[in-house]
Design a protein around this motif. Sequence first.
Motif, PDB file in Angstrom:
ATOM      1  N   MET A   1      14.527 -27.829 -20.706  1.00 33.88           N
ATOM      2  CA  MET A   1      14.764 -28.503 -21.990  1.00 33.88           C
ATOM      3  C   MET A   1      14.256 -27.715 -23.196  1.00 33.88           C
ATOM      4  O   MET A   1      14.381 -28.161 -24.319  1.00 33.88           O
ATOM      5  CB  MET A   1      14.137 -29.897 -21.974  1.00 33.88           C
TER       6      MET A   1
ATOM      7  N   MET B   1       9.814 -30.649 -31.873  1.00 41.03           N
ATOM      8  CA  MET B   1      11.268 -30.497 -32.027  1.00 41.03           C
ATOM      9  C   MET B   1      11.685 -29.036 -32.007  1.00 41.03           C
ATOM     10  O   MET B   1      12.794 -28.705 -31.582  1.00 41.03           O
ATOM     11  CB  MET B   1      11.723 -31.156 -33.327  1.00 41.03           C
TER      12      MET B   1
ATOM     13  N   MET C   1      11.394 -28.338 -28.054  1.00 37.31           N
ATOM     14  CA  MET C   1      12.319 -29.050 -27.167  1.00 37.31           C
ATOM     15  C   MET C   1      13.104 -30.098 -27.952  1.00 37.31           C
ATOM     16  O   MET C   1      12.718 -31.258 -28.021  1.00 37.31           O
ATOM     17  CB  MET C   1      11.588 -29.670 -25.975  1.00 37.31           C
ATOM     18  N   PRO C   2      14.221 -29.661 -28.563  1.00 40.05           N
ATOM     19  CA  PRO C   2      14.983 -30.576 -29.415  1.00 40.05           C
ATOM     20  C   PRO C   2      15.587 -31.763 -28.662  1.00 40.05           C
ATOM     21  O   PRO C   2      16.170 -32.645 -29.286  1.00 40.05           O
ATOM     22  CB  PRO C   2      16.056 -29.681 -30.033  1.00 40.05           C
ATOM     23  N   ALA C   3      15.413 -31.814 -27.344  1.00 41.95           N
ATOM     24  CA  ALA C   3      15.918 -32.971 -26.598  1.00 41.95           C
ATOM     25  C   ALA C   3      15.016 -34.189 -26.746  1.00 41.95           C
ATOM     26  O   ALA C   3      15.374 -35.268 -26.280  1.00 41.95           O
ATOM     27  CB  ALA C   3      16.062 -32.614 -25.113  1.00 41.95           C
ATOM     28  N   ILE C   4      13.839 -34.033 -27.381  1.00 40.56           N
ATOM     29  CA  ILE C   4      12.978 -35.210 -27.526  1.00 40.56           C
ATOM     30  C   ILE C   4      13.212 -35.921 -28.854  1.00 40.56           C
ATOM     31  O   ILE C   4      12.498 -36.860 -29.188  1.00 40.56           O
ATOM     32  CB  ILE C   4      11.478 -34.868 -27.378  1.00 40.56           C
ATOM     33  N   GLY C   5      14.227 -35.478 -29.598  1.00 40.95           N
ATOM     34  CA  GLY C   5      14.464 -36.044 -30.928  1.00 40.95           C
ATOM     35  C   GLY C   5      14.633 -37.546 -30.946  1.00 40.95           C
ATOM     36  O   GLY C   5      14.212 -38.219 -31.870  1.00 40.95           O
ATOM     37  N   ARG C   6      15.248 -38.099 -29.910  1.00 46.19           N
ATOM     38  CA  ARG C   6      15.574 -39.524 -29.945  1.00 46.19           C
ATOM     39  C   ARG C   6      14.581 -40.384 -29.181  1.00 46.19           C
ATOM     40  O   ARG C   6      14.749 -41.599 -29.101  1.00 46.19           O
ATOM     41  CB  ARG C   6      16.994 -39.738 -29.409  1.00 46.19           C
TER      42      ARG C   6
ATOM     43  N   ARG D   1      23.744 -38.151 -27.628  1.00 39.78           N
ATOM     44  CA  ARG D   1      23.209 -39.160 -28.545  1.00 39.78           C
ATOM     45  C   ARG D   1      22.572 -40.349 -27.810  1.00 39.78           C
ATOM     46  O   ARG D   1      22.200 -41.335 -28.430  1.00 39.78           O
ATOM     47  CB  ARG D   1      24.296 -39.675 -29.488  1.00 39.78           C
TER      48      ARG D   1
ATOM     49  N   GLU E   1      19.651 -33.263 -23.533  1.00 42.58           N
ATOM     50  CA  GLU E   1      20.329 -32.328 -24.446  1.00 42.58           C
ATOM     51  C   GLU E   1      19.679 -32.389 -25.819  1.00 42.58           C
ATOM     52  O   GLU E   1      19.075 -33.398 -26.180  1.00 42.58           O
ATOM     53  CB  GLU E   1      21.809 -32.711 -24.594  1.00 42.58           C
ATOM     54  N   ALA E   2      19.829 -31.310 -26.574  1.00 41.53           N
ATOM     55  CA  ALA E   2      19.283 -31.284 -27.931  1.00 41.53           C
ATOM     56  C   ALA E   2      19.897 -32.420 -28.752  1.00 41.53           C
ATOM     57  O   ALA E   2      21.093 -32.687 -28.671  1.00 41.53           O
ATOM     58  CB  ALA E   2      19.564 -29.943 -28.591  1.00 41.53           C
ATOM     59  N   ASP E   3      19.047 -33.078 -29.533  1.00 42.82           N
ATOM     60  CA  ASP E   3      19.525 -34.155 -30.396  1.00 42.82           C
ATOM     61  C   ASP E   3      20.515 -33.566 -31.405  1.00 42.82           C
ATOM     62  O   ASP E   3      20.160 -32.690 -32.194  1.00 42.82           O
ATOM     63  CB  ASP E   3      18.317 -34.763 -31.113  1.00 42.82           C
TER      64      ASP E   3
ATOM     65  N   ASP F   1      21.879 -34.899 -33.998  1.00 41.89           N
ATOM     66  CA  ASP F   1      21.820 -35.426 -35.360  1.00 41.89           C
ATOM     67  C   ASP F   1      20.724 -34.735 -36.167  1.00 41.89           C
ATOM     68  O   ASP F   1      19.829 -34.109 -35.630  1.00 41.89           O
ATOM     69  CB  ASP F   1      21.582 -36.935 -35.331  1.00 41.89           C
TER      70      ASP F   1
END
Lengths: 95, 419, 993
Positions: B161, B322, B325-330, C79, C157-159, C161
């Motif tokens: 990730m 972020m 690991m930009p997959a933790i954004g949400r 998303r 996956e990368a966010d 937004d």
Amino acid sequence: MRIACPFCGPRGVDEFAYLGDATVKRPNADAPDALPAFVEYVYLRDNPAGLHRELWQHALGCQSWLVVTRNVRTHVIDQVEAARDVAAARSSEAE
Amino acid sequence: MSTDNYSIFSVLREALRGHTGWKPAWRDAAPKAAYDVVIVGGGGHGLAAAHYLAKEFGVTNVAVVEKGWIGGGNVGRNTTIIRSNYLLPGNIPFYEHSMKLWEGLEQDLNYNAMVSQRSVINLFHSDGQRDAYARRGNAMRLHGVDADLLDVAELKRILPMLDYENARFPVKGALRQKRGGTVRHDAVAWGYARSADGRGVDIIQNCEVTGFRIEGGRILGLETSRGFIGAKKVALACAGNSSRVAAMAGMRLPIESHVLQAFVTEGVKPFIDTVCTFGAGHFYISQSDKGGLVFGGDIDGYNSYAQRGNLPTVEDVCEGGMALMPAIGRVRLLRSWGGIMDMSMDGSPIIDRTPVEGLYLNAGWCYGGFKAVPAAGHCLAHLIARDEPHPVAAAYRLDRFATGRTIDEKGMGAQPNLH
Amino acid sequence: MSQSNRLAAGGLIDRASSIGFTFDGRRYAGHPGDTLASALLANGVKLVGRSFKYHRPRGVLTAGSEEPNALVELRSGARREPNAKATVAELYDGLEATSQNRWPSLAFDLMAVNQLASPVFVAGFYYKTFMWPAKFWEKLYEPMIRRAAGLGRLSGEADPDSYEKITAHCDVLVIGSGPAGLAAALAAGRSGARVILAEEDFALGGRLNSDRRLIGDKTSAAWAAEAVAELESLPEVTVLRRTPVVGVYDDGVYAALERVSDHMREPGAHQPRQRLWRIVAKRSVLAAGALERPIPFGGNDTPGVMLASAVRTYLNRFGVAPGKRAVVYANNDDAAATIADLAAAGCEVVAVVDARGDAPALHAAARAARASLVFGGAIARAYGGRSLKGCEIVDGRGGGFKVACDLIAVSGGWNPSIQLTTHLSARPVWDDRLAAFLPGARPVGMEVAGAAEGAYGLGDALAAGFRAGAAAAEACGFAAGAVDVPATDQEPGDTHGRGPWRSPVKRGKAFVDFQNDVTVSDVELAAREGFKSVEHLKRYTTLGMATDQGRTSNVLGLALMAEITGRSIPETGITAARAPFTPVAIGALAGAHRHKEFRPTRLPPSHFWAEEQGAVFTETGQWMRAAYFPRPGEKDWFESAVREVTTVRTAVGVYDASTLGKIDIQGADAGVFLDRVYVNAFSSLAVGKARYGLMLREDGVAMDDGTTTRLGETHYYMTTTTANAGGVMRHLELCKQWLWPELDVHFSSVTDQWAQYAIAGPRSREVVAALVDEGFDVSNEALPYMGARELTVCGGVKARLFRLSFSGELAYELAVPARYGDAMIRAIIKAGEPFGICPYGAEALAIMRIEKGHAAGPELNGNTTAADLGMGKMLSKKKDFIGRTMSGREAFLDPERPSLVGFRPVDRSARLRSGAHFVPRGETPSAANDQGYMTSTAYSPSNGHWIGLGFLARGPERMGEIVRAYDPVRGGDVEVEVVSPVFVDPEGARLRG
């Protein structure tokens, strides 16, 4: 936390760099007991759980070093002074 | 031992009778008039010291005094990481000793603290960082500690990730310690408390130290909110507040108190299986067994006793997260907390005698106190019982600042907020 | 599927428009204005999730962000958003929701087998087992537990937004838009103060929309709409919908999170998903309201059990009947409104169970609704599994009966939402009369108004809001004037809910913390095992640690523990909340700082030219530096760098040295000042000369080095390393302002003002001569080694020329104002063409500095002294300087300290690596035999083999000795010979030539 820079006004803490205790004073290097005095100056701290006089620099602003008097239990700031004024007053007291 | 023996059998037995037969994990003791040893601070270090005093050194007339509830300080306010991936010879043997104690802890305590050796991975992002980590890994190997370097291909397998494509500071590899990992932090305090209690140690909660009785340079006991307690020996294990308590004994320490924030997200299904640290920002992360992503970063950077920090540090840490690991954004940040760190002047701890005879100091743990719990307890117990430092803690002397034998892993000098 | 539970009329939904959504793949319809929860309820969907541990079927308990049960995964693909609260998620056309933590399906969840083992799975059972054998933990037990734990899934996956941050300043921040919040915003806004009103919901009005009350002659919802319209017409008022205030920080700083486009399928073009507001407010009014608490009873988690106030929200705001046959269970009078509203909506209220002995308000309501009434009673147990079918009711006299129902509305009293008052560590205060925690000390500048401070009545809340808003505005210097508080209709009776805290009947599992599956029995077990303080209770049972942050469970758990242990609630503990108030996406806290924008990128003046040359770049802190300039046919960095070095050593090369820190120093005392910050003297330096300087920290360790040039009597120009430029500047300012304010000296960072090029190599003088304007002599006599002068180049461009050499060759550094930087590099290359010039990058530079034995970052690592670096003799004995005294500590004088020396492989074809440790030849590698480490290595084209620098114990005494360079992490073990650290031109003849 926000610090009222005497030159720029109140700014967010992210504009400032912290150094530490402003009550310790650089000893005279020519004194006979200079080494133990320097050890104390560089390393030993009161680290009080209350009002703390401390050095900050308005690093992303006017570059001024400041002496901030802050309660380290509540983060409430009592006073902000220019470090050079405090230093000048301190050395004139010493004389 | 007065306590239950914990096992699958005792759990099944209790399940059949609605769990009505369990005894308290530790007694809520009232202070006696005097003890051979009183330990100030019912956190991980103090409780571990009590356990080892009783178990390894046969000293059982011991009290642990705690101003609040045990385990309420940094042992319950950390990111649960254990590791012995240190650089300097003053540190490596000590933290490796701790790691070995972690490895046998649950059987020693009869308490499952969920020691999880899932590996600790330190990422590097430049040739210079790679060489610095190689130096560290080699130092570890020379001390018999496991360490290996990972290349990007291996990392992609272990940590898929990470941002390998578009990072501001590209990931170039990592130093790994496979034996590093995490431990269920609260359980460490409870497990040591239960074991020490079972061996006769009094754990005295809601008992705040207000002063020391010292005569002729020798400790006689301590004044507390629950009266005077006599003691032949007193040990301080109250990191965060070491300076305040030491001041009652007339000492100034090479320590500042700083706040370190840490964070946990909502629980999610398994996402990351190791502990991972970002080498180009302030961010490290692991996932708890319950599913929350546990992460942290840098200290706020100013003296504080407030157990809370400010927003810029929160943002800085999340930016690091972020970026890595930009997959933790949400995933959502659920809780944050702050712990008060004894930030020492060289970033390393102190376990030593003090100028007051019979008064011992265990302090200056910076943000590394949790992983040190077993060894700090063991070495403090050794110091108290034998009046000489344990060999693995021999470098943690109070006079090292005067002699220049400081142990400065980060090379930052006498500025606690940079360690 | 039809919206079978949608009422025929009413609610703040747009009935004219229908929108489609899916839940677990099935299609449903709702209306704009719905939440996902209200739309699911409207469609008769009651089972929406499974619990954390036992996988028990769960439905909707609340109508807000306190929801513990109704968590779903929203959206799909990258998303996908785990753990979204259906009670908060705003319905939009095409919304996709999926249930989580179940397998294979929500209705048929095999993991519910855990319920069979539930006698074992009590609080803390895992601390007592899974210990044998020890190595099974990581291999078996933990993976099993981890797979079972967690709720929703991240996409991995990368966010996709984006997020943004905004900083806003205001006079008055109003938090919450219920009666107190709207009133406060009106009072402050009308005074002309700058007001920000932040509301977490997409609709403004709070319970004004959920209850059927009258304000003056208007319905409460209509009054709210008018208030909002007025606020939006006021120019200094900003109304933020979908924006919970999530954190309170020192000195009036608040964090709020605006969900900018979560109510759309995906964000519009150039629109962020969410926006983090950093609000700096002079005053704030917290009007966050209060939340109802449940009363635990067996099976109280069965879908169909709902908080009584939430029932009213679904009826009145959304026009949805959450059930057709209802039982109401309450310990206070607030449920009277629920009974009345259910009846008004045409739902049957079959029974009202009042936990108290006698309460007229519920009596009257029950009679009006034709419900049977049980005083002093309790619900013993609810049943129905995936959907409530009925419950057993006991009366106070030992009797009991079963009733069929599909809804149980529970009201256990209210908890004021005081979380934001505790973020700055203030402790809440327990109030026995209200049976609730009230705010203790307020954060500086904050007032609390309305239900959040225990003023539950509508009239009281309005009055408190107007008062607080006016007071806040006046504190900011605005005249608020008198306020007419509108009249309201009859208030409900005693709504405080002072217990009982639970059903006295123990039948089945009675949940306190729904999401974490913590039951009343678990609280009892914790008490039995000594986990009696609230902190121990929370940590041992995980009560209050779930995504609802314990909104419905914390106070209840505390009260139960107090009851079990026979102590008062304050004796048992206090629950204080930490930020965030409601969970916040990490992406929002990071904002735009991700990918390449994580940190700023600094580009030296030649960057775009270097790009044109096809340079390969490398990150050095924030700088991007050219690492090397590949030529056609070169297969890797090594070939290019070696060619660049060879060109410099045989002809001439140019390097952009602009990233070095550059500090302009002026003043009568500049020389004296430099004497105090450098170990060596600068006051004695002649004008027009440069000198290498070393700075120490006060603890005697090397801090930074560089050359400083005296440009005039009172004017110096300092260079620092790239990495330490900021730190050195800060240090100089501290020394001047704090240590020696009496000195007349001033600094200016000019790193970005000067482009500075190193022109190095035997032909460099010819290149420089071609660049300088006529009349300037650059001969060895006119500008000797370490000389400097100001001149002009290229026809009048102001420049500074320094005869400095890092490479060890005849070399110059030419500085021009940064705006000429790009033109300058092109001019240098052009002028150098006849002499075979090539640009060189950081790799070649590093090779050459290692060949010359110059210390750099790897050697100045924060633990090395001047003596370690071989510069002990530079320390002046004639003056004090920073670090002088501490350099005399005993460890600094220890002859065993590793010192800087050079190394070359015994087998000249062997490669050296930095980070290797030195072990005596023939000895076992061990900690005891660890004698130092390699800091820098390079292949030296000049020597034709690898060379290295490193620190070795007693190194300078061991020239010619062979040691092992041991590198187990890379499988290296090379024998090396200890040599001088200077590998090229040790006499320095070239640079002086």
